[in-house]
Design a protein around this motif. Structure first.
Motif, mmCIF file in Angstrom:
data_model
loop_
_atom_site.group_PDB
_atom_site.id
_atom_site.type_symbol
_atom_site.label_atom_id
_atom_site.label_comp_id
_atom_site.label_asym_id
_atom_site.label_seq_id
_atom_site.Cartn_x
_atom_site.Cartn_y
_atom_site.Cartn_z
ATOM 1 N N LEU A 27 -4.992 11.476 8.445
ATOM 2 C CA LEU A 27 -4.426 11.247 7.129
ATOM 3 C C LEU A 27 -3.530 9.739 7.131
ATOM 4 O O LEU A 27 -3.676 9.168 6.164
ATOM 5 N N GLY A 28 -3.017 9.452 8.236
ATOM 6 C CA GLY A 28 -2.329 8.356 8.423
ATOM 7 C C GLY A 28 -3.171 7.047 8.229
ATOM 8 O O GLY A 28 -2.912 6.150 7.401
ATOM 9 N N VAL A 29 -4.324 7.019 8.744
ATOM 10 C CA VAL A 29 -5.349 5.789 8.718
ATOM 11 C C VAL A 29 -5.656 5.746 7.288
ATOM 12 O O VAL A 29 -5.754 4.741 6.692
ATOM 13 N N MET A 63 -4.312 6.916 4.573
ATOM 14 C CA MET A 63 -3.347 6.876 3.758
ATOM 15 C C MET A 63 -3.020 5.139 3.734
ATOM 16 O O MET A 63 -2.733 4.566 2.622
ATOM 17 N N VAL A 64 -2.921 4.650 4.780
ATOM 18 C CA VAL A 64 -2.432 3.292 5.084
ATOM 19 C C VAL A 64 -3.179 2.537 4.203
ATOM 20 O O VAL A 64 -3.138 1.491 3.495
ATOM 21 N N PHE A 65 -4.678 2.646 4.647
ATOM 22 C CA PHE A 65 -5.846 1.785 3.939
ATOM 23 C C PHE A 65 -5.963 2.120 2.484
ATOM 24 O O PHE A 65 -6.073 1.009 1.704
ATOM 25 N N VAL A 96 -3.434 2.996 0.215
ATOM 26 C CA VAL A 96 -2.262 2.471 -0.393
ATOM 27 C C VAL A 96 -2.473 0.875 -0.423
ATOM 28 O O VAL A 96 -2.291 0.396 -1.593
ATOM 29 N N MET A 97 -2.847 0.425 0.721
ATOM 30 C CA MET A 97 -2.901 -1.111 0.880
ATOM 31 C C MET A 97 -4.078 -1.355 -0.019
ATOM 32 O O MET A 97 -3.811 -2.776 -0.692
ATOM 33 N N GLY A 98 -5.093 -0.761 0.009
ATOM 34 C CA GLY A 98 -6.116 -1.244 -0.675
ATOM 35 C C GLY A 98 -5.975 -1.232 -2.125
ATOM 36 O O GLY A 98 -6.271 -2.274 -3.044
ATOM 37 N N PHE A 99 -5.237 -0.175 -2.878
ATOM 38 C CA PHE A 99 -5.084 -0.100 -4.048
ATOM 39 C C PHE A 99 -3.987 -1.195 -4.590
ATOM 40 O O PHE A 99 -4.079 -1.776 -5.589
ATOM 41 N N LEU A 100 -2.837 -1.524 -3.506
ATOM 42 C CA LEU A 100 -2.082 -2.359 -4.015
ATOM 43 C C LEU A 100 -2.809 -3.759 -3.986
ATOM 44 O O LEU A 100 -2.324 -4.779 -4.970
ATOM 45 N N ALA A 101 -3.620 -4.078 -3.355
ATOM 46 C CA ALA A 101 -4.680 -5.224 -3.198
ATOM 47 C C ALA A 101 -5.385 -5.543 -4.688
ATOM 48 O O ALA A 101 -5.363 -6.381 -5.252
ATOM 49 N N ILE A 154 -4.234 -3.977 -7.166
ATOM 50 C CA ILE A 154 -3.318 -4.187 -8.441
ATOM 51 C C ILE A 154 -3.179 -5.674 -8.601
ATOM 52 O O ILE A 154 -2.893 -6.353 -9.642
ATOM 53 N N MET A 155 -2.842 -6.198 -7.365
ATOM 54 C CA MET A 155 -2.243 -7.485 -7.149
ATOM 55 C C MET A 155 -3.638 -8.679 -7.574
ATOM 56 O O MET A 155 -3.151 -9.658 -8.385
#
Lengths: 144, 374
Positions: A13-15, A17-19, A21-26, A28-29
């Motif tokens: 879940l940790g791996v 979730m972090v990918f 979240v960061m992927g979606f933020l990337a 959006i940006m």
């Protein structure tokens, strides 16, 4: 006794979730960057779609001309020659030309553009004096 | 006893002496070698204060006047019971963070994520060595190379390990210049290290303001327990980028973070008592922390190489190493190695992108840990 079930759940879940979240933020940006680079075109389209009711850029917000930038730069340098600006000088990096570049970048932002155009008189020499008055009066944040 | 008066000498044990010596070593490293002085100096001093016997300075409040020790009060209310101090430091760190390089090249968010893999490998290693799941999570988070996140997570999951975990995190952050280069060089070829990256585009003020708000809502919706860390970080960043609250921004960036650092680090040091630190587990923790750093560096670089298989405009894979969020030390390491390969290469601002992305990544991981085992 280690609960390997919980441990695996934490890792997976940790791996994930972090990918995620960061992927979606990337994403959006990236989309924001696309909108920013096409903002003038988007504004024009929106203006047409709303029959011109949407505010379009005014002359006040148009880019500064090279002459205006040179005049304001001269005004800032003249301002910094004054003794009471010694605290600003302390914030200057070692190369003053780098500082001038940074200030010019700040000035080209639309907020400052509107202030400058409001103060600009007809002739350049008056403009330099007025620029100095403006700098003393307005609160400006310089990234030094 | 001297008429009912006890001196510290009567309560002195070998453990106390060893810990005080360790405190002196940290102070030496901080002052003479300038190893993370803002952290190791107060930690070292706290170790000495906390391990001199019979001072009562770490006595927790009991509700009766005059019974609590100075550091006991700060430790209890700032760390143990309410874990507020590391969050206030994160507010200051957010005020110092510049997300411009990351916003100019959003795909490097993924490099920040990749570098967090070290956390999970250390977590598994800790479980194999006999630590329980909460201790393993708090040891793994050292690999995030983020002091406040490490302290915050450990204070909640395994308070006994807070001192050693914090010392490990800050010590390895100080040694990034020694730990990372051999790993980076082993995983990259000279040709890859010479890859030049294009100048970053200008990032508008609007983007800089929107990012902390979008990141806050998005991350907290998916990982609710990351709210304290991400919330404080993004609040500080918004103070910085909005430009309309210069007094709050300056206070967060200077006075707040400095004052909190003093109290937090002294308390962290004082919590390191001999009976907790002087046991074999401590060496396992130090080893696992180092492994987390190393694996995180490696995975960041490897993802950079993998991305280059698909990207038209190549990235220098070394910047993946900066996803280990030791800001800005690991970015400087990448800059130095880039210059060694090609003196014209300027990778610092490119490396700062994964650097700050790593801070967000490690806070997200901490939120996942707290959500599952907290």
């Amino acid at each position: 006794m280690v609960d390997w079930g919980v441990a695996l759940r934490v890792v997976i879940l940790g791996v994930a979730m972090v990918f995620a979240v960061m992927g979606f933020l990337a994403l959006i940006m990236w989309l924001m960057g696309v909108v920013y680079s096409r903002q003038e075109r988007i504004r024009l389209v929106l203006s047409r779609l709303t029959w011109g009711r949407l505010r379009v850029p005014t002359a006040e917000e148009a880019a500064l001309t090279d002459e205006e930038v040179a005049a304001v730069t001269a005004a800032i340098l003249a301002y910094l020659e004054e003794p009471e600006t010694v605290t600003d000088r302390e914030r200057m990096p070692s190369s003053s030309s780098q500082w001038v570049l940074e200030v010019r970048e700040q000035l080209i932002s639309s907020h400052i553009r509107r202030i400058i155009r409001r103060w600009a008189p007809a002739t350049t020499s008056n403009w330099t004096l007025t620029g100095r008055e403006m700098l003393m009066g307005e609160e400006m944040t310089f990234r030094g | 006893m001297l008429g009912g008066f006890q001196t510290g000498i009567q309560g002195l044990t070998l453990g106390h002496i060893v810990m005080v010596a360790i405190g002196f070593i940290f102070i030496y490293l901080a002052i003479s070698r300038e190893f993370e002085p803002y952290e190791l100096l107060p930690i070292g001093f706290g170790i000495i204060l906390g391990n001199l016997p019979l001072t009562g300075i770490m006595t927790s409040p009991t509700g009766r006047p005059g019974e609590a020790g100075l550091l006991g009060v700060i430790y209890s209310y700032g760390l143990y019971l309410y874990t507020v101090l590391p969050l206030l430091i994160f507010l200051g760190l957010g005020a110092m963070a510049d997300f411009g390089p990351m916003l100019a090249n959003p795909k490097i968010f993924l490099l920040g994520a990749a570098a967090q893999v070290g956390i999970f490998t250390s977590l598994m290693g800790a479980l194999l060595l006999g630590f329980n799941i909460k201790e393993a999570c708090s040891i793994g988070i050292i690999g995030g190379a983020d002091g406040p996140t490490t302290i915050y997570t450990t204070a909640i999951l395994a308070p006994d390990l807070m001192g050693i975990n914090a010392v490990a995190a800050y010590s390895y952050m100080a040694m990034v210049a020694f730990i990372q280069p051999p790993i980076i060089k082993a995983l990259t070829r000279e040709k890859e290290r010479r890859i030049a990256m294009r100048e970053l585009r200008h990032v508008s003020k609007t983007e800089r303001i929107i990012f902390p708000l979008v990141a806050l809502v998005f991350i907290v919706l998916f990982v609710p327990r990351s709210a304290p860390l991400i919330g404080m970080f993004m609040l500080g960043n918004l103070f910085r980028e909005s430009g309309v609250v210069p007094r709050l921004f300056k206070a967060a960036e200077n006075e707040l973070i400095n004052i909190v650092t003093i109290f937090l680090m002294v308390c962290v040091g004082a919590s390191m008592s001999a009976d907790i630190i002087l046991r074999p587990k401590t060496f396992f923790i130090l080893g696992l922390g180092l492994a987390a750093f190393g694996v995180g560096t490696a995975t960041g670089v490897l993802l950079g190489k993998l991305m280059n298989l698909f990207l038209k405009e190549k990235i220098n894979p070394m910047i993946g190493a900066a996803g280990v969020s030791a800001v800005p030390m690991s970015a400087r390491v990448v800059q130095k190695l880039g210059r060694e390969a090609d003196p014209r290469n300027n990778l610092l601002f490119h490396a700062l992108g994964p650097n700050f992305a790593g801070v967000v990544g490690s806070a997200t991981v901490a939120g996942v840990f707290l959500g599952i085992v907290g």
